[in-house]
Enzyme design. Structure first.
Site, PDB file in Angstrom:
ATOM      1  N   LEU A  87      -0.622   7.092  -0.780  1.00  0.00           N
ATOM      2  CA  LEU A  87       0.257   7.277  -1.945  1.00  0.00           C
ATOM      3  C   LEU A  87       1.379   8.291  -1.721  1.00  0.00           C
ATOM      4  O   LEU A  87       2.418   8.208  -2.371  1.00  0.00           O
ATOM      5  CB  LEU A  87      -0.566   7.667  -3.177  1.00  0.00           C
ATOM      6  CG  LEU A  87      -1.575   6.613  -3.660  1.00  0.00           C
ATOM      7  CD1 LEU A  87      -2.237   7.080  -4.957  1.00  0.00           C
ATOM      8  CD2 LEU A  87      -0.938   5.244  -3.847  1.00  0.00           C
ATOM      9  N   CYS A 101       1.883   5.924  12.536  1.00  0.00           N
ATOM     10  CA  CYS A 101       2.008   6.814  11.369  1.00  0.00           C
ATOM     11  C   CYS A 101       0.644   7.292  10.913  1.00  0.00           C
ATOM     12  O   CYS A 101       0.463   8.440  10.536  1.00  0.00           O
ATOM     13  CB  CYS A 101       2.658   6.068  10.208  1.00  0.00           C
ATOM     14  SG  CYS A 101       4.411   5.889  10.374  1.00  0.00           S
TER      15      CYS A 101
END
Ligand SMILES: [Zn+2]
Length: 237
Positions: free
Chosen positions: A46, A157
Site C-alpha cells: 500500500l 522492488c
C-alpha cells in the site's frame, strides 16, 4: 493501408506501483485498457501502490484496478494472469500498444519480443530504490533486447525496495511516452530514459542505440531495425 480504429487499445502488464499510475493516466486519456496481473493486493503494497486501500486487501489487482478506471469513466477490463511468451498472442490480441509495469525482468523481455515480432509499439518501465528507467519501442528501431540482451539476476522492488513516490514518477513518464507513441510522436522512439536518482535530479539520461545485428528478436521483426550502424551513443550522462 487499413483504417485505424477510432479507439486505441493498450495492454498494461502489472497493476502495482507502476501499473497503477500508468493505467489511471491512459484510462483517463480515453485508451481502452486490458490490465494483466496475477497478484492480489497485500498490506505491504500500500505504501507504493496508492491506487489501493485497506478495503482492497486480498482482491486481484488487475480486476480491482480495471474497476477504478471504469469508475473514472474509462474503459478497462482486468485479467488475472501472468504475461508469458506462451500466452502472449492470447493476451496481446490486437492491442496497439503494450505497456510494461511489471516487477519481473523475464516479463519485460517477453513483452518486448512479442511486440517486436508483431510490429506493436511498447513501453517498458522499471523502478528501483530512488530511480528507474523507461524504454519506448516502435517497429523499426533497436529493441529492449538489443540494449539489455537478456534478463539478469537483479534485485527486485520486493527485495531491494523502492521509495513510494518513485513509482509514481516513473509510471507518469511511462504513461506520457505511451501517449506520445500512440499519437505518432517519435521523439523518444528507440530511446531509454534513465533516471538515476530522482531525489537529486529529475532530468533523465537519454540513451540511444542502434539495433544489435545478432539480436534474435530484431532478426525476426517484420519491419527490420538492422539497417542502421551498431553504435551505441549516450546523448548526455
Ligand atoms: Zn533487438
Amino acid at each position: 493501408m487499413t483504417t485505424r480504429p477510432t479507439t486505441t487499445r493498450a495492454v498494461i502488464v502489472g497493476a502495482g506501483g507502476l501499473g497503477g499510475p500508468i493505467a489511471l493516466a491512459l484510462g483517463a486519456a480515453g485508451i481502452e485498457l486490458t490490465i494483466i496481473d496475477d497478484d492480489r493486493v497485500e498490506l505491504s503494497n500500500l505504501h507504493r501502490q496508492i491506487q489501493f486501500t485497506d478495503a482492497d486487501l486480498g482482491t486481484p489487482k488487475a480486476t480491482r484496478l480495471a474497476e477504478m478506471i471504469v469508475a473514472h469513466g474509462g474503459a478497462a477490463r482486468g485479467i488475472v494472469a501472468r504475461w508469458t511468451a506462451s500466452r502472449a498472442d492470447e493476451l496481446g490480441g490486437d492491442a496497439d500498444l503494450i505497456v510494461d509495469g511489471s516487477d519481473d525482468p523475464e516479463t519485460k523481455f517477453a513483452i518486448s519480443d512479442w511486440a517486436v515480432a508483431n510490429g506493436r509499439c511498447y513501453v517498458i518501465a522499471a523502478a528501483l530504490r530512488y530511480g528507474g528507467n523507461v524504454f519506448a519501442g516502435v517497429p523499426g528501431v533497436g529493441c529492449y533486447r538489443c540494449l539489455f540482451e537478456a534478463p539478469v539476476d537483479a534485485p527486485s522492488c520486493a527485495d531491494a525496495g523502492v521509495l513510494g513516490p518513485i513509482v509514481g514518477a516513473i509510471g507518469g513518464v511511462a504513461a506520457a511516452l505511451a501517449l506520445g507513441l500512440v499519437s505518432g510522436d517519435r521523439t523518444y522512439a528507440g530511446a531509454l530514459l534513465a533516471f538515476d536518482d530522482l531525489r537529486k535530479v529529475a532530468e533523465p539520461r537519454v540513451v540511444r542505440f542502434a539495433a544489435r545485428p545478432d539480436c534474435p528478436a530484431c532478426m525476426r521483426a517484420p519491419i527490420s531495425p538492422l539497417a542502421t550502424a551498431p553504435v551505441r551513443v549516450a546523448e548526455h550522462s
